[in-house]
Design a protein around this motif. Structure first.
Motif, PDB file in Angstrom:
ATOM      1  N   TYR A 107      74.085 -44.378   0.632  1.00 14.23           N
ATOM      2  CA  TYR A 107      75.532 -44.228   0.794  1.00 14.23           C
ATOM      3  C   TYR A 107      76.283 -44.646  -0.470  1.00 14.23           C
ATOM      4  N   GLY A 108      75.637 -45.441  -1.326  1.00 11.74           N
ATOM      5  CA  GLY A 108      76.310 -45.930  -2.527  1.00 11.74           C
ATOM      6  C   GLY A 108      77.315 -47.013  -2.199  1.00 11.74           C
ATOM      7  N   GLY A 109      78.350 -47.077  -3.018  1.00 11.75           N
ATOM      8  CA  GLY A 109      79.376 -48.094  -2.808  1.00 11.75           C
ATOM      9  C   GLY A 109      78.992 -49.454  -3.342  1.00 11.75           C
ATOM     10  N   HIS A 110      77.959 -49.507  -4.192  1.00 14.22           N
ATOM     11  CA  HIS A 110      77.520 -50.785  -4.760  1.00 14.22           C
ATOM     12  C   HIS A 110      78.643 -51.435  -5.571  1.00 14.22           C
ATOM     13  N   PHE A 111      78.761 -52.728  -5.403  1.00 18.51           N
ATOM     14  CA  PHE A 111      79.631 -53.541  -6.253  1.00 18.51           C
ATOM     15  C   PHE A 111      78.831 -53.858  -7.507  1.00 18.51           C
ATOM     16  N   GLU A 112      79.336 -53.445  -8.672  1.00 20.05           N
ATOM     17  CA  GLU A 112      78.589 -53.593  -9.918  1.00 20.05           C
ATOM     18  C   GLU A 112      79.260 -54.588 -10.858  1.00 20.05           C
ATOM     19  N   LEU A 113      78.442 -55.412 -11.513  1.00 21.51           N
ATOM     20  CA  LEU A 113      78.910 -56.355 -12.520  1.00 21.51           C
ATOM     21  C   LEU A 113      78.364 -55.910 -13.867  1.00 21.51           C
ATOM     22  N   TRP A 114      79.278 -55.694 -14.824  1.00 24.85           N
ATOM     23  CA  TRP A 114      78.897 -55.159 -16.128  1.00 24.85           C
ATOM     24  C   TRP A 114      79.023 -56.205 -17.215  1.00 24.85           C
ATOM     25  N   ASP A 115      78.179 -56.028 -18.254  1.00 27.50           N
ATOM     26  CA  ASP A 115      78.218 -56.959 -19.375  1.00 27.50           C
ATOM     27  C   ASP A 115      79.499 -56.765 -20.195  1.00 27.50           C
ATOM     28  N   LYS A 116      79.797 -57.735 -21.031  1.00 24.24           N
ATOM     29  CA  LYS A 116      81.056 -57.761 -21.784  1.00 24.24           C
ATOM     30  C   LYS A 116      81.219 -56.556 -22.706  1.00 24.24           C
ATOM     31  N   ASN A 117      80.113 -56.036 -23.214  1.00 21.90           N
ATOM     32  CA  ASN A 117      80.167 -54.895 -24.132  1.00 21.90           C
ATOM     33  C   ASN A 117      80.085 -53.554 -23.415  1.00 21.90           C
ATOM     34  N   MET A 118      80.030 -53.593 -22.097  1.00 21.60           N
ATOM     35  CA  MET A 118      79.997 -52.381 -21.275  1.00 21.60           C
ATOM     36  C   MET A 118      78.812 -51.477 -21.608  1.00 21.60           C
ATOM     37  N   THR A 119      77.655 -52.088 -21.863  1.00 21.25           N
ATOM     38  CA  THR A 119      76.458 -51.312 -22.154  1.00 21.25           C
ATOM     39  C   THR A 119      75.583 -51.103 -20.925  1.00 21.25           C
ATOM     40  N   LYS A 120      75.685 -52.021 -19.933  1.00 24.15           N
ATOM     41  CA  LYS A 120      74.820 -51.885 -18.760  1.00 24.15           C
ATOM     42  C   LYS A 120      75.386 -52.651 -17.566  1.00 24.15           C
ATOM     43  N   SER A 121      74.985 -52.192 -16.398  1.00 27.28           N
ATOM     44  CA  SER A 121      75.286 -52.892 -15.153  1.00 27.28           C
ATOM     45  C   SER A 121      74.196 -53.937 -14.947  1.00 27.28           C
ATOM     46  N   CYS A 122      74.607 -55.199 -14.935  1.00 20.14           N
ATOM     47  CA  CYS A 122      73.628 -56.295 -14.823  1.00 20.14           C
ATOM     48  C   CYS A 122      73.286 -56.634 -13.380  1.00 20.14           C
ATOM     49  N   LYS A 123      74.150 -56.245 -12.467  1.00 13.63           N
ATOM     50  CA  LYS A 123      73.905 -56.555 -11.057  1.00 13.63           C
ATOM     51  C   LYS A 123      74.577 -55.496 -10.188  1.00 13.63           C
ATOM     52  N   LYS A 124      73.875 -55.039  -9.154  1.00 15.48           N
ATOM     53  CA  LYS A 124      74.421 -54.095  -8.185  1.00 15.48           C
ATOM     54  C   LYS A 124      74.247 -54.678  -6.793  1.00 15.48           C
ATOM     55  N   VAL A 125      75.343 -54.742  -6.047  1.00 13.74           N
ATOM     56  CA  VAL A 125      75.338 -55.381  -4.736  1.00 13.74           C
ATOM     57  C   VAL A 125      75.712 -54.350  -3.667  1.00 13.74           C
ATOM     58  N   LEU A 126      74.806 -54.086  -2.742  1.00 18.90           N
ATOM     59  CA  LEU A 126      75.099 -53.168  -1.649  1.00 18.90           C
ATOM     60  C   LEU A 126      76.067 -53.853  -0.685  1.00 18.90           C
ATOM     61  N   PRO A 127      77.154 -53.181  -0.270  1.00 23.81           N
ATOM     62  CA  PRO A 127      78.205 -53.842   0.518  1.00 23.81           C
ATOM     63  C   PRO A 127      77.912 -53.911   2.016  1.00 23.81           C
ATOM     64  N   VAL A 128      76.821 -54.581   2.375  1.00 22.66           N
ATOM     65  CA  VAL A 128      76.399 -54.616   3.771  1.00 22.66           C
ATOM     66  C   VAL A 128      77.161 -55.679   4.564  1.00 22.66           C
ATOM     67  N   PHE A 129      77.130 -55.521   5.869  1.00 20.66           N
ATOM     68  CA  PHE A 129      77.855 -56.397   6.790  1.00 20.66           C
ATOM     69  C   PHE A 129      77.475 -57.865   6.591  1.00 20.66           C
ATOM     70  N   ASN A 130      78.511 -58.711   6.552  1.00 18.61           N
ATOM     71  CA  ASN A 130      78.356 -60.165   6.445  1.00 18.61           C
ATOM     72  C   ASN A 130      77.744 -60.604   5.117  1.00 18.61           C
ATOM     73  N   ARG A 131      77.940 -59.788   4.101  1.00 19.16           N
ATOM     74  CA  ARG A 131      77.566 -60.171   2.737  1.00 19.16           C
ATOM     75  C   ARG A 131      78.840 -60.576   1.996  1.00 19.16           C
ATOM     76  N   VAL A 132      78.769 -61.672   1.247  1.00 19.47           N
ATOM     77  CA  VAL A 132      79.923 -62.199   0.524  1.00 19.47           C
ATOM     78  C   VAL A 132      79.597 -62.247  -0.965  1.00 19.47           C
ATOM     79  N   ALA A 133      80.480 -61.684  -1.771  1.00 21.97           N
ATOM     80  CA  ALA A 133      80.353 -61.757  -3.230  1.00 21.97           C
ATOM     81  C   ALA A 133      81.498 -62.608  -3.770  1.00 21.97           C
ATOM     82  N   ILE A 134      81.159 -63.585  -4.598  1.00 19.74           N
ATOM     83  CA  ILE A 134      82.156 -64.475  -5.206  1.00 19.74           C
ATOM     84  C   ILE A 134      81.940 -64.434  -6.714  1.00 19.74           C
TER      85      ILE A 134
END
Length: 275
Positions: free
Chosen positions: A159-186
């Motif tokens: 389904y996609g919809g991953h929350f992605e965290l990118w490095d400062k130079n915008m060269t790569k996505s360092c983390k992808k988080v699937l937005p599943v129920f009862n998951r918390v990203a801080i």
């Protein structure tokens, strides 16, 4: 009412225990918790989540950089959702975040939910990679922390919809988080904490990506975390993707803010108020 997962016995201590993990995260301070809240409470919050596309007083974004719906304040919160969101703005949660993030300045909640509260993205929707606005519209406090609560049951990887965290130079996505129920990203929000949901959502037409967003502020912050002035959302291009974002046009207000010293802007506002 206990809003947390019963297994969490001491929220403040959890913040202390997880601080090192949070601060050492790549590409910037962040952490993800699963099953963080009382499932019965969150089931009711999800059940009461409205179809934002059918509501009148909702902010609808529909452009190249963002296609999403965002509620205004508490208007469409049910009683249980209102109680839940008030808890997320309460002393125990603020103390937990203070310990978790190691932020020295006192953290404050946003009872106005400016830019926060209900968020919904329909199939085909997205939110390109960006850095968040860095000052609260009303209080002018500094935005420091985002806390995102995902509400999507049986959410498949496809389904996609991953929350992605990118490095400062915008060269790569360092983390992808699937937005599943009862998951918390801080995560910590600075002018360089680039994140988003940059690819179109591919869930079935009867589904949508639902979340609750909470933002926390302080009066002052380290200068190393920000650029020279306050700004709105700043979208950035991903490396090697042509026409990834569309630059918003520069307004006369932007030019004035760039070239006029803040002290003169404040003086001008005072004169206009007197008039």
């Amino acid at each position: 009412m206990n809003y947390l997962n019963p297994e969490i016995k001491d929220l403040k201590q959890l913040g202390i225990d997880k601080r090192e993990e949070y601060l050492d995260a790549s590409p910037f301070p962040s952490i993800v918790f699963d099953n963080f809240f009382n499932e019965e409470v969150l089931n009711q919050v999800l059940s009461d989540f409205p179809d934002l596309s059918q509501k009148k007083e909702v902010i609808s974004y529909d452009n190249h950089n963002e296609k999403k719906f965002e509620a205004k304040g508490e208007k469409y919160f049910s009683d249980i959702t209102k109680a839940f969101t008030h808890y997320l703005n309460s002393q125990p949660v603020l103390e937990f975040l203070q310990e978790l993030t190691g932020i020295k300045e006192t953290l404050l909640p946003d009872p106005y939910f400016v830019g926060g509260g209900y968020h919904e993205i329909k199939p085909g929707g997205l939110l390109k990679v960006h850095a968040d606005f860095n000052k609260h519209d009303f209080t002018k406090l500094d935005r420091r922390i985002n806390l995102l609560v995902y509400l999507n049951k049986d959410w498949e990887e496809s389904y996609g919809g991953h929350f992605e965290l990118w490095d400062k130079n915008m060269t790569k996505s360092c983390k992808k988080v699937l937005p599943v129920f009862n998951r918390v990203a801080i995560f910590s929000t600075t002018d360089f904490s680039y994140h988003g949901h940059p690819d179109p959502l591919t869930c079935p037409p009867d589904r949508s990506r639902k979340s609750l967003a909470f933002y926390y502020y302080s009066n002052g912050r380290p200068k190393s975390e920000i650029s020279d002035r306050s700004h709105g959302t700043v979208f950035v291009n991903r490396a090697k993707i042509k026409d990834d974002i569309v630059k918003e046009p520069i307004t006369f207000r932007d030019v004035v803010l760039d070239i006029v010293p803040p002290i003169l802007i404040k003086a001008a506002k005072k004169v206009m108020k007197r008039g």
